[in-house]
Write an enzyme that holds these catalytic residues in place. Structure first.
Site, PDB file in Angstrom:
ATOM      1  N   ASP A  22       3.954  -5.720  11.825  1.00  0.00           N
ATOM      2  CA  ASP A  22       3.089  -4.710  11.190  1.00  0.00           C
ATOM      3  C   ASP A  22       3.675  -3.317  11.422  1.00  0.00           C
ATOM      4  O   ASP A  22       2.968  -2.365  11.758  1.00  0.00           O
ATOM      5  CB  ASP A  22       1.650  -4.804  11.694  1.00  0.00           C
ATOM      6  CG  ASP A  22       0.663  -3.993  10.852  1.00  0.00           C
ATOM      7  OD1 ASP A  22       1.066  -3.487   9.778  1.00  0.00           O
ATOM      8  OD2 ASP A  22      -0.505  -3.847  11.257  1.00  0.00           O
ATOM      9  N   ASN A  49       0.822  -1.213   0.000  1.00  0.00           N
ATOM     10  CA  ASN A  49       0.000   0.000   0.000  1.00  0.00           C
ATOM     11  C   ASN A  49       0.855   1.262   0.000  1.00  0.00           C
ATOM     12  O   ASN A  49       0.789   2.109   0.885  1.00  0.00           O
ATOM     13  CB  ASN A  49      -0.994  -0.001   1.177  1.00  0.00           C
ATOM     14  CG  ASN A  49      -0.336  -0.171   2.533  1.00  0.00           C
ATOM     15  OD1 ASN A  49       0.777  -0.659   2.636  1.00  0.00           O
ATOM     16  ND2 ASN A  49      -1.038   0.226   3.580  1.00  0.00           N
TER      17      ASN A  49
END
Length: 426
Positions: free
Chosen positions: A305, A94
């Site tokens: 993450d 992304n």
């Protein structure tokens, strides 16, 4: 170039080996492992009192490059990875532009090679532009160097599109890394839906937001034969579903992030951006179920993450701040402090979940300290205590709720292809 690592406790899941040994590395390859090994070497590391593990592998990082490099770039992200003990990382798609073409994949691969601090494996977007409508050309992206596909940051909400993508991924042997979030149920939520959200006066995100898509993705994996990896699991029911899916013979693995096993919603002290992450910190029962899932090997992987943002973006109330915290430089310490030191994980399980199992998810020949293998190695002092200081981070992102936390477990050396790429200054 010869490197000798002496006196360390070698933890090698590939051989179920945990014993005090010396390791000789020559020309980037592990040549010998022996007790009291005598050999001439240009560099000697005394690892007395330390764990010597396969270099850590993080399946889930955001390096924001291309296009969002004020948050992070491949150079600063790689430096943070090396400081955290990681020799391989998978960077999510992304970015701006999205990683949906061979050209963008090649840009990441080539820039990471020039930096040379960690192996950076790009993850390709499932759909063009991450718009959820048209499946990408996985063949071309795989040839360019992707290690998996994901729409991380959101879910592909059209199940037919996702099924088509899963079928193609299964055909090509690409893992599918799933961010499980029913976007229609979020409804502006910024933290877990519970009494703490009510007390802070903010909208909550229910467990069902994650659980509904996790169930769907498991069913699609069963139907398509895809290798499914559920990212950043945060709910008790995700653990239950993964357990049941494995028992049913479905090819599914799951990861837990350090923030989800180190904190729960009770630990949120204020409506402050550094407590905002997606999925959110959940209730204590969820946290304890995640820890139990790791302990019982239902949950396979610990990933960070790692999601850097600028101070201006994160130093706001949750309603205005973006989701995400950094994690590469705190992962070892949080795992050691909250899981290994508490007896929830053995040191062997730590090596499995942070190196050996991630390598198996990707299907790569890493995560091992076997003789003849590439020398990607981390040396960790399990007992060194210190206070997390965000100003010492190599990452551009300082956004974490763990600043000022006292922890145990420090990365002393990170070795990539037989070369020391990080050494603890102390």
């Amino acid at each position: 170039m010869r490197l000798l690592i002496k006196n360390g406790l070698v933890i090698n899941p590939a051989e179920n080996q945990m014993e005090k040994l010396d390791i000789l590395v020559e020309d980037g390859v592990i040549q010998k492992k022996e007790k009291a090994l005598e050999a001439d070497a240009e560099q000697v590391i005394d690892a007395e009192g330390c764990y010597v593990m396969p270099g850590l592998i993080d399946l889930h990082v955001h390096f924001r490059d291309p296009g969002q490099t004020y948050k992070e770039d491949i150079a600063t992200g790689s430096a943070a990875a090396a400081a955290g003990g990681f020799t391989t990382v998978c960077c999510m798609p992304n970015t701006t532009p999205v990683v949906d073409s061979p050209e963008t994949v090649q840009y990441i691969v080539e820039k990471a090679k020039k930096v040379g601090l960690t192996n950076v494996l790009p993850v390709g977007a499932v759909t063009k532009g991450m718009l959820g409508k048209e499946v990408n050309d996985f063949v071309a992206m795989k040839e360019a160097g992707i290690c998996a596909i994901s729409e991380d940051g959101k879910s592909v909400m059209n199940s037919a599109v996702y099924r088509k993508a899963m079928k193609e991924a299964a055909r090509l042997g690409l893992p599918v890394m799933a961010h499980c979030e029913d976007i229609n149920l979020v409804e502006g939520g910024v933290m877990n839906m519970d009494a703490k959200a009510e007390a802070l006066g903010v909208k909550g995100i229910s467990n069902a937001v994650e659980d509904i898509i996790a169930a769907r993705d498991i069913m699609l994996a069963k139907e398509t034969g895809a290798r499914l990896h559920l990212c950043h699991c945060s709910t008790r029911d995700s653990v239950t579903m993964i357990r049941e899916a494995k028992e049913a013979g479905i090819d599914v693995t799951g990861e837990v992030c350090p923030h989800h096993f180190s904190m729960c919603t009770e630990d949120i002290t204020a409506n402050e951006g550094n407590f905002k992450m997606n999925p959110p910190l959940r209730e204590r029962e969820d946290m304890e179920t995640l820890i139990q899932g790791l302990h019982e090997n239902v949950m396979d992987v610990i990933s960070t993450d790692h999601a850097p943002h600028s101070a201006e973006e994160k130093n706001q109330v949750m309603e205005k701040a973006p989701f995400g915290i950094v994690g590469l430089e705190t992962s070892v310490a949080l795992t050691m402090t909250n899981l290994v030191k508490t007896g929830k994980l053995t040191p062997m399980q730590m090596a499995e979940k942070m190196s050996y199992n991630p390598a198996k998810v990707l299907g790569i020949d890493k995560g091992t300290l076997n003789e003849g293998k590439i020398a990607d190695i981390v040396v960790i002092d399990p007992d060194e205590t210190y206070v997390v200081d965000v100003n010492q981070f190599r990452s551009k992102g300082k956004n974490t709720p763990f600043g000022g936390t006292k922890v145990s477990g420090k990365v002393k050396y990170t070795i990539l292809n037989g070369k020391v790429v990080f050494r603890d200054a102390e």
